[in-house]
Design an enzyme around this catalytic site. Sequence first.
Site, PDB file in Angstrom:
ATOM      1  N   GLN A 103      10.072  -6.161  -0.793  1.00 51.38           N
ATOM      2  CA  GLN A 103      10.871  -7.001  -1.681  1.00 51.38           C
ATOM      3  C   GLN A 103      10.668  -8.486  -1.352  1.00 51.38           C
ATOM      4  OE1 GLN A 103      12.150  -5.477  -4.128  1.00 51.38           O
ATOM      5  NE2 GLN A 103      13.315  -7.114  -5.096  1.00 51.38           N
ATOM      6  N   PRO A 151       1.461  -2.185   4.905  1.00 53.55           N
ATOM      7  CA  PRO A 151       1.094  -0.766   4.807  1.00 53.55           C
ATOM      8  C   PRO A 151       2.322   0.062   4.482  1.00 53.55           C
ATOM      9  CG  PRO A 151       1.258  -1.427   7.118  1.00 53.55           C
ATOM     10  CD  PRO A 151       1.530  -2.662   6.295  1.00 53.55           C
ATOM     11  N   SER A 152       2.096   1.294   4.016  1.00 54.54           N
ATOM     12  CA  SER A 152       3.229   2.204   3.825  1.00 54.54           C
ATOM     13  C   SER A 152       3.827   2.511   5.192  1.00 54.54           C
ATOM     14  CB  SER A 152       2.752   3.499   3.171  1.00 54.54           C
ATOM     15  OG  SER A 152       3.768   4.470   3.277  1.00 54.54           O
ATOM     16  N   GLU A 153       5.141   2.546   5.281  1.00 54.05           N
ATOM     17  CA  GLU A 153       5.807   2.863   6.555  1.00 54.05           C
ATOM     18  C   GLU A 153       5.556   4.312   6.973  1.00 54.05           C
ATOM     19  OE1 GLU A 153       6.995   1.967   3.654  1.00 54.05           O
ATOM     20  OE2 GLU A 153       9.139   2.307   3.411  1.00 54.05           O
ATOM     21  N   GLU A 160      -1.348  -0.549  -9.658  1.00 55.52           N
ATOM     22  CA  GLU A 160      -2.067   0.735  -9.743  1.00 55.52           C
ATOM     23  C   GLU A 160      -1.031   1.814  -9.502  1.00 55.52           C
ATOM     24  OE1 GLU A 160      -5.629   1.001  -9.871  1.00 55.52           O
ATOM     25  OE2 GLU A 160      -5.532  -1.121 -10.302  1.00 55.52           O
ATOM     26  N   ASN A 202      -1.283   7.595   0.492  1.00 56.81           N
ATOM     27  CA  ASN A 202      -2.184   8.728   0.243  1.00 56.81           C
ATOM     28  C   ASN A 202      -3.645   8.468   0.610  1.00 56.81           C
ATOM     29  OD1 ASN A 202      -2.476   7.087  -2.007  1.00 56.81           O
ATOM     30  ND2 ASN A 202      -2.724   8.806  -3.416  1.00 56.81           N
ATOM     31  N   CYS A 223      -3.820  10.041  -7.074  1.00 58.86           N
ATOM     32  CA  CYS A 223      -3.346   9.535  -8.366  1.00 58.86           C
ATOM     33  C   CYS A 223      -4.247   9.925  -9.526  1.00 58.86           C
ATOM     34  CB  CYS A 223      -3.234   8.019  -8.317  1.00 58.86           C
ATOM     35  SG  CYS A 223      -4.824   7.230  -8.027  1.00 58.86           S
ATOM     36  N   LEU A 236       0.805  -1.236   0.000  1.00 59.67           N
ATOM     37  CA  LEU A 236       0.000   0.000   0.000  1.00 59.67           C
ATOM     38  C   LEU A 236       0.833   1.279   0.000  1.00 59.67           C
ATOM     39  CD1 LEU A 236      -2.569  -0.914   2.818  1.00 59.67           C
ATOM     40  CD2 LEU A 236      -2.501  -1.724   0.464  1.00 59.67           C
TER      41      LEU A 236
HETATM   42  P1  NAD Z   1       5.850   4.235  -3.314  1.00 56.34           P
HETATM   43  O1  NAD Z   1       5.956   3.514  -4.595  1.00 56.34           O
HETATM   44  O2  NAD Z   1       7.003   5.021  -2.845  1.00 56.34           O
HETATM   45  O3  NAD Z   1       5.505   3.228  -2.115  1.00 56.34           O
HETATM   46  C1  NAD Z   1       4.358   2.402  -2.142  1.00 56.34           C
HETATM   47  C2  NAD Z   1       4.618   1.161  -1.308  1.00 56.34           C
HETATM   48  O4  NAD Z   1       5.648   0.403  -1.931  1.00 56.34           O
HETATM   49  C3  NAD Z   1       5.079   1.445   0.113  1.00 56.34           C
HETATM   50  O5  NAD Z   1       4.444   0.540   0.985  1.00 56.34           O
HETATM   51  C4  NAD Z   1       6.573   1.171   0.025  1.00 56.34           C
HETATM   52  O6  NAD Z   1       7.147   0.771   1.263  1.00 56.34           O
HETATM   53  C5  NAD Z   1       6.604   0.016  -0.970  1.00 56.34           C
HETATM   54  N1  NAD Z   1       7.906  -0.191  -1.606  1.00 56.34           N
HETATM   55  C6  NAD Z   1       8.899   0.718  -1.787  1.00 56.34           C
HETATM   56  N2  NAD Z   1       9.960   0.125  -2.404  1.00 56.34           N
HETATM   57  C7  NAD Z   1       9.605  -1.166  -2.616  1.00 56.34           C
HETATM   58  C8  NAD Z   1      10.265  -2.277  -3.209  1.00 56.34           C
HETATM   59  N3  NAD Z   1      11.502  -2.185  -3.689  1.00 56.34           N
HETATM   60  N4  NAD Z   1       9.613  -3.461  -3.283  1.00 56.34           N
HETATM   61  C9  NAD Z   1       8.345  -3.563  -2.815  1.00 56.34           C
HETATM   62  N5  NAD Z   1       7.684  -2.560  -2.211  1.00 56.34           N
HETATM   63  C10 NAD Z   1       8.299  -1.371  -2.119  1.00 56.34           C
HETATM   64  O7  NAD Z   1       4.539   5.155  -3.445  1.00 56.34           O
HETATM   65  P2  NAD Z   1       3.972   6.200  -2.387  1.00 56.34           P
HETATM   66  O8  NAD Z   1       4.899   7.367  -2.369  1.00 56.34           O
HETATM   67  O9  NAD Z   1       3.625   5.512  -1.117  1.00 56.34           O
HETATM   68  O10 NAD Z   1       2.584   6.612  -3.067  1.00 56.34           O
HETATM   69  C11 NAD Z   1       2.465   7.611  -4.012  1.00 56.34           C
HETATM   70  C12 NAD Z   1       2.359   7.020  -5.403  1.00 56.34           C
HETATM   71  O11 NAD Z   1       1.277   6.107  -5.438  1.00 56.34           O
HETATM   72  C13 NAD Z   1       2.057   8.052  -6.458  1.00 56.34           C
HETATM   73  O12 NAD Z   1       2.850   7.826  -7.602  1.00 56.34           O
HETATM   74  C14 NAD Z   1       0.588   7.810  -6.790  1.00 56.34           C
HETATM   75  O13 NAD Z   1       0.203   8.221  -8.077  1.00 56.34           O
HETATM   76  C15 NAD Z   1       0.484   6.347  -6.602  1.00 56.34           C
HETATM   77  N6  NAD Z   1      -0.913   5.946  -6.357  1.00 56.34           N
HETATM   78  C16 NAD Z   1      -1.595   5.323  -7.376  1.00 56.34           C
HETATM   79  C17 NAD Z   1      -2.940   4.968  -7.191  1.00 56.34           C
HETATM   80  C18 NAD Z   1      -3.709   4.281  -8.294  1.00 56.34           C
HETATM   81  O14 NAD Z   1      -4.803   3.799  -8.009  1.00 56.34           O
HETATM   82  N7  NAD Z   1      -3.215   4.200  -9.514  1.00 56.34           N
HETATM   83  C19 NAD Z   1      -3.580   5.254  -5.978  1.00 56.34           C
HETATM   84  C20 NAD Z   1      -2.852   5.878  -4.969  1.00 56.34           C
HETATM   85  C21 NAD Z   1      -1.510   6.227  -5.183  1.00 56.34           C
END
Ligand code: NAD
Length: 479
Positions: free
Chosen positions: A213, A176-178, A250, A152, A284, A149
Amino acid sequence: MSNIPVYQNYINGQFVQHSANYIEVMNPANGDVLSKVPSADKVEVEQAIHAAKQAQPEWASRPAIERAQYLHKIAEKIRQNIDRFALVITQEQGKVLSLAKVEVNFTADYLDYMASWARHIEGEIITSDRKGENIFLFRKPLGVVAGILPWNFPFFLIARKMAPALVTGNTIVIKPSEETPNNCFEFTQLLDEVGLPKGVFNVVCGSGRNVGQALSSSEDINMISFTGSVETGSVIMSAAAKNITKVNLELGGKAPAIVLDDADIDLAVSAIKASRITNTGQVCNCAELVYVHAKVADEFIRKISDAMASTRYGDPQLDPDIEMGPLVNKSCLNKVASMVEQAIAEGAKVATGAKVADTDSGYHYQPTVLVNCHADMEIMRKEIFGPVLPIQIVSSLEEAIELANSLEYGLTSSVYTQSLSQAMRAIELLNYGETYINRENFEAIQGFHAGTRKSGIGGADGKHGLYEFTQTHVVYMQN
Ligand code: NAD
């Protein structure tokens, strides 16, 4: 600080004491430390995946309607705790309380909606070429799903992953996001009370590099349902490739809003402003740039600049009347500020804003409108994710669409026109997963939220989103 909650991972129906490092969760409006959450390692991820895998066959063997009852019970409990959840979300993510309440209500509705599919998960009987043969297509669960996740809409996204997963007979491990894990742990405490069988729903918190990961590269995960940035989506896809694991991605967007010469300008201004300030521009699907027709450009720019400049912003907990809170963290604030500086260096003119806000605390950026923008600028091509609206003047619908279709993202788009034929032409030509005509960008539970190009693979919501969590099994039965 001593009284802050210390949350624990939820594995196999239990909150498990974490012995290694913890992450501190901060309030972006004032810098307060709100909680400590586990920075889990690979072993804990494997324990969660194992629990989910063990629980899955028994869970899948239950009638879907029985699985759905748990989702209804969780929805009911959420509705009894709207203010509590909204406050937790606002504190860690920074959105205004009214929007946090919308998110909580929407989450409960989503659980009920997905639960309502329990009696409609349907296979097919296909006509055979052979005498005495029946061809059956069954829809079966995938097995164990990983839900990774973003921050946002952290609460809603738990439901967007777990509700379709569980009703179709999968089990799940959520990361969840940290940045915003507290609401997920609070949700899990509530879920624990409804007596969901052990291992069906698990939560492991930690960094993307470790927990994310480990989930993406596990051979025991049958689908990774990820919402986040394009960059992370690409890393996840590479890790998943090792085991040919299905991905549902997404990703980001750069939603163009096209304002044509016959648009209702006041409607366009109010919808686009709402799009840009909702969740401080960190959505997004919301308008990230405008292509406005030259004939109405002056009026539109004057009105949208006034509207953006009048935005009330601040600390959502101190003032319930504000329209916009802070950005989620310092690095997001710095990114927005540097994109605006770069745009100005490339020739953009400031109609309003364009500075880090002068507030006592919090990661606030002024609501900003930039004009004189053109397609080569970084700000017209990369996702901003902040309250900044760059505007380019165009001379026709076709020019706007050509520019829109040249962007690397293809999530959502919007068009403002009073002409049915212009609207129909836009629908025909726009290469986007979602288009809003004469209204704000906000998807419906029963729609299908999916992007083209780098905005993702697969989608969420509605019937098509539900079936992403199933696989087909075709059986040829000869009499
Ligand atoms: P992010 O990609 O930085 O992080 C999302 C999640 O991925 C976090 O839980 C993070 O810990 C995890 N993550 C990070 N590195 C990883 C790795 N190497 N392997 C696996 N997981 C990893 O995104 P964010 O900053 O949390 O969110 C903002 C982004 O999300 C924006 O680009 C936004 O457009 C997008 N978003 C898209 C939608 C959609 O429905 N398309 C909805 C909400 C947000």
